[in-house]
Design an enzyme around this catalytic site. Structure first.
Site, PDB file in Angstrom:
ATOM      1  N   ALA A  14      35.350 -31.418  85.285  1.00 46.67           N
ATOM      2  CA  ALA A  14      35.206 -32.418  86.345  1.00 46.67           C
ATOM      3  C   ALA A  14      33.870 -33.154  86.249  1.00 46.67           C
ATOM      4  CB  ALA A  14      35.319 -31.741  87.711  1.00 46.67           C
ATOM      5  N   SER A  82      35.814 -25.578  82.049  1.00 48.66           N
ATOM      6  CA  SER A  82      35.755 -25.658  83.504  1.00 48.66           C
ATOM      7  C   SER A  82      37.111 -26.094  84.077  1.00 48.66           C
ATOM      8  CB  SER A  82      34.603 -26.592  83.894  1.00 48.66           C
ATOM      9  OG  SER A  82      34.237 -26.419  85.241  1.00 48.66           O
ATOM     10  N   LYS A 156      22.983 -25.389  89.292  1.00 47.47           N
ATOM     11  CA  LYS A 156      24.219 -24.608  89.102  1.00 47.47           C
ATOM     12  C   LYS A 156      24.906 -24.850  87.758  1.00 47.47           C
ATOM     13  CE  LYS A 156      24.531 -22.300  92.960  1.00 47.47           C
ATOM     14  NZ  LYS A 156      25.646 -21.984  93.826  1.00 47.47           N
ATOM     15  N   ASP A 207      26.533 -18.316  83.781  1.00 46.50           N
ATOM     16  CA  ASP A 207      27.156 -19.434  84.500  1.00 46.50           C
ATOM     17  C   ASP A 207      26.998 -19.207  86.006  1.00 46.50           C
ATOM     18  OD1 ASP A 207      28.826 -21.383  85.572  1.00 46.50           O
ATOM     19  OD2 ASP A 207      30.381 -21.111  84.055  1.00 46.50           O
ATOM     20  N   HIS A 235      26.670 -22.909  82.552  1.00 41.86           N
ATOM     21  CA  HIS A 235      28.010 -23.482  82.635  1.00 41.86           C
ATOM     22  C   HIS A 235      28.285 -24.490  81.514  1.00 41.86           C
ATOM     23  CE1 HIS A 235      31.783 -24.407  84.575  1.00 41.86           C
ATOM     24  NE2 HIS A 235      31.492 -25.691  84.658  1.00 41.86           N
TER      25      HIS A 235
END
Length: 257
Positions: A14, A82, A156, A207, A235
């Protein structure tokens, strides 16, 4: 296909696009593989707007069209990062005979018991709203738009990635959606389609977006064939540890002929 040259199809997550594979693609190509990194609808340099993309199938169109053009005697290795895990699952469901192995790179990995939205709903249940930091959500027709904020990027997603790649990510990010509303209405993936294709998972130990314990829960829930681990990757392993990611994919590629 012989030991050697495989065709890798790389599917971003995304808010990202084909650009996020810029370190991995030349490594795979130098090893003699063919690589297609594509932009999903309203992502990367695809000109559509997310407001005009109404279903997850429509969002996945570039991937589905690509697989439709693969000759019957050829197979590809799909790599979904993801949210891209759900895109490759949809492709595996529709074109199981054209896929050598589906690789879930710290990715949402559906099962064949529940709706495709199940792994996203479970994730949302265990993720407090504060964890999204400055990510923006806004309702739009039959879906919810999502745009990662700069702090979410740095804290993040890219916390172990170089500041240059963090800057690249923030400047190229586009509005996205998890399409939970649409995915919750779709029937579950089948044993004959998605369930018939070998599946591998690449864990990323650091992650913070899809934490290790949730990655492990999905692996158990989906009964995966192979699990590899990249220690010390956030991530975005394709940016922070591209060589280790290449090594993991090479290992998977050599196993499936």
């Amino acid at each position: 296909m012989g030991l050697e040259k495989k065709h890798f199809v790389l599917v971003h997550g995304a808010c990202h696009g084909a650009w996020c594979w810029y370190k991995l693609k030349p490594r795979l190509e130098s090893a003699g593989h063919k690589v297609t990194a594509l932009d999903l609808a309203a992502s990367g340099i695809n000109l559509q707007k997310m407001e005009d993309v109404h279903t997850f199938s429509q969002y996945s169109e570039a991937l589905l069209q690509l697989l439709a053009t693969i000759p019957p005697n050829e197979k590809v290795i799909l790599v979904g990062h993801s949210l891209g895990g759900l895109n490759i699952a949809l492709a595996m469901e529709q074109f199981p005979e054209k896929i050598l192995v589906g690789v879930f790179l710290t990715a949402f990995t559906p099962d064949i018991e529940h709706q495709p939205s199940y792994v996203l709903e479970k994730y949302n249940e265990r993720t407090p709203s504060a964890a999204w930091i400055d990510t923006e959500f806004s309702p739009c027709a039959n879906k919810t738009l999502m745009f990662f904020g700069p702090k979410f990027f740095s804290d993040k997603l890219y916390q172990l990635t170089s500041i240059e790649d963090l800057e690249l990510g923030k400047s190229l990010a586009r509005v996205s959606s998890l399409f939970i509303e649409d995915l919750s209405k779709q029937k579950q993936f089948s044993k004959e389609g998605y369930g018939s294709v070998p599946r591998a998972f690449i864990l990323c130990t650091e992650d913070l977006a899809i934490p290790l314990e949730y990655q492990q829960w999905m692996i158990q829930n989906s009964a995966l064939n192979d699990v590899l681990e990249i220690k010390g990757a956030d991530h975005m392993p394709m940016l922070c540890m591209p060589q280790e990611l290449f090594d993991s994919l090479h290992q998977i590629a050599t196993k499936y002929e």
